[in-house]
Design a protein around this motif. Sequence first.
Motif, mmCIF file in Angstrom:
data_model
loop_
_atom_site.group_PDB
_atom_site.id
_atom_site.type_symbol
_atom_site.label_atom_id
_atom_site.label_comp_id
_atom_site.label_asym_id
_atom_site.label_seq_id
_atom_site.Cartn_x
_atom_site.Cartn_y
_atom_site.Cartn_z
ATOM 1 N N HIS A 1 0.712 -1.188 0.107
ATOM 2 C CA HIS A 1 -0.074 -0.092 -0.119
ATOM 3 C C HIS A 1 0.920 1.258 0.101
ATOM 4 O O HIS A 1 0.268 2.320 0.571
ATOM 5 N N MET A 2 2.070 1.157 -0.543
ATOM 6 C CA MET A 2 2.978 2.373 -0.751
ATOM 7 C C MET A 2 2.635 2.916 -2.095
ATOM 8 O O MET A 2 3.075 4.181 -2.117
ATOM 9 N N LEU A 3 1.946 2.249 -3.100
ATOM 10 C CA LEU A 3 1.775 2.893 -4.422
ATOM 11 C C LEU A 3 0.566 2.150 -4.800
ATOM 12 O O LEU A 3 0.321 1.023 -4.593
ATOM 13 N N PRO A 4 -0.274 2.874 -5.529
ATOM 14 C CA PRO A 4 -1.582 2.510 -6.064
ATOM 15 C C PRO A 4 -1.447 1.181 -6.818
ATOM 16 O O PRO A 4 -0.234 1.245 -7.621
ATOM 17 N N TYR A 5 -2.336 0.060 -7.033
ATOM 18 C CA TYR A 5 -2.109 -0.839 -7.984
ATOM 19 C C TYR A 5 -2.005 -0.454 -9.473
ATOM 20 O O TYR A 5 -1.738 -0.923 -10.390
ATOM 21 N N GLY A 6 -2.895 0.750 -9.672
ATOM 22 C CA GLY A 6 -3.179 1.196 -10.929
ATOM 23 C C GLY A 6 -1.696 1.773 -11.659
ATOM 24 O O GLY A 6 -1.751 1.499 -12.904
ATOM 25 N N ILE A 7 -0.835 2.147 -10.795
ATOM 26 C CA ILE A 7 0.514 2.441 -11.250
ATOM 27 C C ILE A 7 1.257 1.346 -11.893
ATOM 28 O O ILE A 7 1.806 1.431 -12.915
ATOM 29 N N ALA A 8 1.316 0.105 -10.918
ATOM 30 C CA ALA A 8 2.023 -1.097 -11.178
ATOM 31 C C ALA A 8 1.340 -1.480 -12.520
ATOM 32 O O ALA A 8 2.035 -2.173 -13.540
ATOM 33 N N GLY A 9 0.001 -1.691 -12.595
ATOM 34 C CA GLY A 9 -0.777 -1.987 -13.730
ATOM 35 C C GLY A 9 -0.646 -1.287 -14.991
ATOM 36 O O GLY A 9 -0.404 -1.866 -16.046
ATOM 37 N N MET A 10 -0.347 0.027 -14.834
ATOM 38 C CA MET A 10 -0.105 0.970 -15.992
ATOM 39 C C MET A 10 1.295 0.453 -16.532
ATOM 40 O O MET A 10 1.447 0.386 -17.832
ATOM 41 N N TYR A 11 2.389 0.295 -15.810
ATOM 42 C CA TYR A 11 3.592 -0.088 -16.368
ATOM 43 C C TYR A 11 3.643 -1.367 -16.770
ATOM 44 O O TYR A 11 4.268 -1.616 -17.944
ATOM 45 N N LEU A 12 2.832 -2.323 -16.210
ATOM 46 C CA LEU A 12 2.712 -3.632 -17.001
ATOM 47 C C LEU A 12 2.191 -3.454 -18.214
ATOM 48 O O LEU A 12 2.764 -4.103 -19.300
ATOM 49 N N THR A 13 1.113 -2.981 -18.263
ATOM 50 C CA THR A 13 0.233 -2.847 -19.560
ATOM 51 C C THR A 13 1.167 -2.067 -20.543
ATOM 52 O O THR A 13 1.318 -2.569 -21.989
ATOM 53 N N LEU A 14 1.781 -0.975 -20.371
ATOM 54 C CA LEU A 14 2.370 -0.177 -21.226
ATOM 55 C C LEU A 14 3.723 -1.013 -21.417
ATOM 56 O O LEU A 14 4.248 -0.881 -22.698
ATOM 57 N N SER A 15 4.344 -1.633 -20.616
ATOM 58 C CA SER A 15 5.485 -2.532 -21.208
ATOM 59 C C SER A 15 5.152 -3.568 -22.223
ATOM 60 O O SER A 15 5.873 -3.640 -23.268
ATOM 61 N N LEU A 16 4.120 -4.351 -21.832
ATOM 62 C CA LEU A 16 3.521 -5.175 -22.587
ATOM 63 C C LEU A 16 3.171 -4.648 -24.234
ATOM 64 O O LEU A 16 3.660 -5.042 -25.230
#
Length: 163
Positions: A67-82
Amino acid sequence: MTNKKPAKTGNSASPQTNRAQKSRPQNNRAQSSRTQKSNAATSGSSLMPLLLVVIFLAGLIGAAQQHMLPYGIAGMYLTLSLLTFIAYAIDKSAAKRGKWRTKESTLHLLALMGGWPGALFAQNVLRHKSVKASFRNVFWLTVVANLAVLGYGIKTGAVDMFI
């Protein structure tokens, strides 16, 4: 009837030297250039960039779980990386077939928006856009800019609006 002497080619080498030169490949410069590019691509495909991608993405996911960072940020990086990896793969395929190519500015924009882990992975796995120095320099600038914006967002709490 006039006797014409054969034109001098500027090569005063012995016949043995001429035969040895003829047996060598004529396009040494092109072969040397290809060998250098191949060696550069091979040496550039070390595990370090791939390790950087894994550590960064794992850190994002870990920060989201804590809970140090929103899941949306991690999801954004994963999606944009793909998506960026797929864009590199499509561009590599187009380059091989001599078809329409993706603009370098598009690849840089994807990296800047957060797809740089996928771009770095593609550069090393697909060996695409991994030799051209001007492209690599701009790419690393997009990585630094993206990380600076992420760091600023975390520090100021601006990433919390993604919760």
